[in-house]
Scaffold this active site. Structure first.
Site, short mmCIF file in Angstrom:
data_model
loop_
_atom_site.label_atom_id
_atom_site.label_comp_id
_atom_site.label_asym_id
_atom_site.label_seq_id
_atom_site.Cartn_x
_atom_site.Cartn_y
_atom_site.Cartn_z
N ASP A 29 27.78 -10.83 16.77
CA ASP A 29 27.17 -9.20 17.21
C ASP A 29 26.34 -8.55 16.24
O ASP A 29 25.95 -7.67 16.42
CB ASP A 29 28.24 -8.75 17.96
CG ASP A 29 29.30 -8.39 17.08
OD1 ASP A 29 29.18 -8.65 15.90
OD2 ASP A 29 30.52 -7.81 17.80
N ASP A 76 27.48 -21.53 1.09
CA ASP A 76 26.88 -20.17 1.54
C ASP A 76 27.40 -19.18 0.80
O ASP A 76 26.68 -17.86 0.89
CB ASP A 76 26.54 -20.00 3.04
CG ASP A 76 27.81 -20.35 3.65
OD1 ASP A 76 28.56 -21.31 3.50
OD2 ASP A 76 28.40 -19.18 4.21
N ASP A 100 30.73 -11.98 -0.87
CA ASP A 100 31.00 -12.22 0.57
C ASP A 100 32.63 -12.49 0.68
O ASP A 100 33.21 -13.27 0.90
CB ASP A 100 30.46 -13.70 1.15
CG ASP A 100 28.90 -13.49 1.23
OD1 ASP A 100 28.29 -12.52 1.24
OD2 ASP A 100 28.24 -14.58 1.50
#
Length: 591
Positions: A209, A344, A354
């Site tokens: 989302d 990634d 991240d």
């Protein structure tokens, strides 16, 4: 190459510009379409953008000494990126497979409800963004950092990349809920890429989302700043805002979907390119673009590498291998487990990025896994160095199409040197944690012996080393461990602890021109008293969910000085044993 690398085993360690700031509402992004059109048509003659680069041409001495008290003339620029790196010609923002580009233009999606400022980093604002802290109290700032509006010169971008997740090629991934809103060049001449995380959907959102929740955003904000003050290369967090927008998450992937609140972190890094940035191009045979991106990265971020040198990719790879070994050794020295070491999530600049289901190890355990969805324990803390080598091998595979046969052989040799690089850095860091000076053959065994005792007694990793930094040699000699050194007291329960103490004190005697007070001073400067343990973050999150941001801000203050005793931190129990209510806490998976 299947050699296992990680924590050493006991007894053996391998040697291995507009007149005024233009705040553009997202509904008005057509204003920049004229600028974008030339980019999307492949024009090399980009129209001039007012950017903060002009700050250095206009009265540099004045801007060096003065922080901006408003956002009126503060600007960003995306020109450095999109002048060289191709942008997706499709302008519409919908999920799709993207080819032959590095970025897609994607505008943040504003929250529908009220937005509150949870926390802000004074140091990031002032030292990186040249903004006075008072700016964070303005509506313009809240609108900027929540993604409601963009600034002059900004063309929001989502980065296309791929990656190996849990060892399996996952194909196209990309910035699924992050927007790179531009580059800021500060008064020191440093370029910083600013990115909003949790700011809405992009072409890379897949089934997501585009949002982040308060729970995970608090953890990322606090941990990225904590890592910086521990001396570990990392992205930075400038601000954290929260809304009342509903975001639904299955926190533990157990089918229990719960309503949470949307939040956005403004992150800063010198670059957000990662191993997966190159993998996706090699995978699809986009070799000209792979070469263009590599040369751009080298030109911008690897000044010691000559971008005209035929062996430049070898030099680049060698640096990344070395710096990755250093980064993971630093993680291990503070008991940090990243949790999702996919390609990634591995920066080409070897910084920590991240932050997801990370964790700081409490009881020493090489099998510690912070991510409960990691059923195979692939990313356990003791396996991080091995994963580093796996990821570097994937980087090499991405580089291979650009290398000749001789270069490929040399690259393999560079990669094979990684274990030695890692263990050398690991050993050096842990010798410093024990206050050892000089080189002795038995040092590695002394380290491994202590770690073995800690594992057997389940002693707290952070506080064992910290309390070794505070206890006197005479107290150790007498095996008289005061109760205040509770973690060390736990280790002392092992029957071999006296033998280790004897070896340790004997080794300390060989330190040249040293004293016990100097040893303790030295050790307390490298062994933190405070790290962001899971229960501490959870306590702050629970309060923040009730709009009480006091503990987020307290932790932020404490973690900015992790080596110094802090009265409020002591009162909160941050250096005490894990409270009973938190013993079974699990780290959330979804964010």
């Amino acid at each position: 190459m299947t050699r296992r690398i990680g924590f050493p085993c006991c007894g053996l360690i391998r040697r291995l510009h507009l007149p005024r700031l233009l705040l553009l509402g997202v509904a008005c992004h057509s204003v920049v379409c004229g600028f974008l059109q030339s980019v999307l048509e492949g024009s090399a003659n980009l129209p001039h953008l007012a950017s903060n680069g002009s700050n250095h041409d206009q009265d540099y001495c004045e801007t060096e000494a003065k922080l901006a008290s408003s956002l009126d003339f503060w600007t960003l620029s995306s020109a450095d990126l999109i002048a060289v790196l191709p942008v997706d010609p499709v302008k519409e923002n919908y999920v799709r497979k993207v080819k032959n580009c590095i970025f897609s233009v994607a505008f943040p999606t504003a929250f529908k409800s009220r937005v509150r400022l949870v926390a802000v980093s004074k140091e990031v604002l002032e030292d990186i963004l040249d903004l006075d802290l008072s700016v964070s109290e303005t509506d313009d700032f809240i609108q900027l950092v929540s993604g409601e509006k963009i600034v002059s010169g900004s063309v929001p971008l989502a980065h296309r990349y791929g990656g190996h997740q849990f060892g399996i090629w996952a194909d196209q991934l990309g910035d699924g809920r992050a927007h790179l809103i531009g580059i800021y060049m500060n008064r020191q001449g440093e370029k910083w890429e600013l990115q909003l995380k949790g700011s809405g959907k992009t072409p890379y959102s897949r089934h997501g989302d585009g949002r982040a929740v308060l729970r995970s955003s608090v953890r990322e904000f606090l941990c990225s700043e904590a890592m910086y003050y521990l001396g570990i290369p990392t992205s930075r967090a400038a601000s954290l805002v929260v809304s009342d927008d509903e975001v639904w998450r299955d926190q533990f992937y157990n089918g229990n979907i719960m309503k949470e609140r949307g939040a956005v972190v403004l992150r800063a890094a010198k670059s957000w390119f990662r191993i997966g940035s190159l993998e996706i191009l090699a995978h699809y045979g986009e070799l000209d673009l792979l070469r263009t991106l590599l040369d751009f990265i080298i030109q911008e971020h690897f000044p010691s590498v000559d971008v005209k040198e035929p062996n430049r990719y070898m030099d680049f790879f060698s640096i990344v291998v070395s710096e990755t070994a250093q980064l993971i050794a630093l993680w291990m020295s503070v008991g940090f487990a990243h949790g999702v070491c996919n390609t990634d999530n591995f920066s080409l600049l070897s910084i920590t990025i991240d932050y997801g289901p990370f964790g700081f190890m409490e009881a020493y355990n090489p099998d510690f896994v912070p991510n409960i969805s990691d059923d195979e324990r692939r990313y356990k803390i003791g396996n991080q160095a091995n994963i580093g080598m796996f990821n570097l091998n994937k980087l090499l595979q991405a580089l291979n199409p650009l290398l000749d046969s001789r270069q490929k052989q040399l690259a393999v040799q560079i990669l094979e040197g990684y274990p030695v690089l890692y263990y050398t850095r690991f050993s050096k860091l842990f010798k410093a944690k024990l206050g050892l000076l000089g080189e002795r053959e038995e040092d590695d065994d002394l380290i491994a012996f202590l770690l073995h005792l800690m594992e057997m007694t389940e002693a707290d990793f952070t506080m064992t080393f910290r309390q070794l930094s505070e206890i006197t040699q005479s107290q150790l000699l007498e095996l008289n461990i005061p109760q205040q050194f509770w973690a060390l007291k736990t280790v002392s329960k092992h029957k071999l602890f006296p033998a280790w103490v004897s070896q340790y004190l004997l080794r300390l005697k060989s330190n040249m021109n040293d004293s016990d007070s100097e040893r303790r001073r030295r050790m307390t400067s490298v062994n933190p008293r405070y790290v962001l343990k899971n229960w501490m973050a959870e306590s702050a999150v629970q309060k923040a969910e009730r709009n009480d941001f006091s503990e987020v801000r307290l932790l932020q203050e404490v973690l900015q000085h992790p080596f110094q005793k802090h009265s409020a931190a002591e009162k909160a129990g941050y250096s005490a044993p894990t409270p009973s209510w938190a013993e079974d806490l699990r780290v959330s998976c979804s964010s």
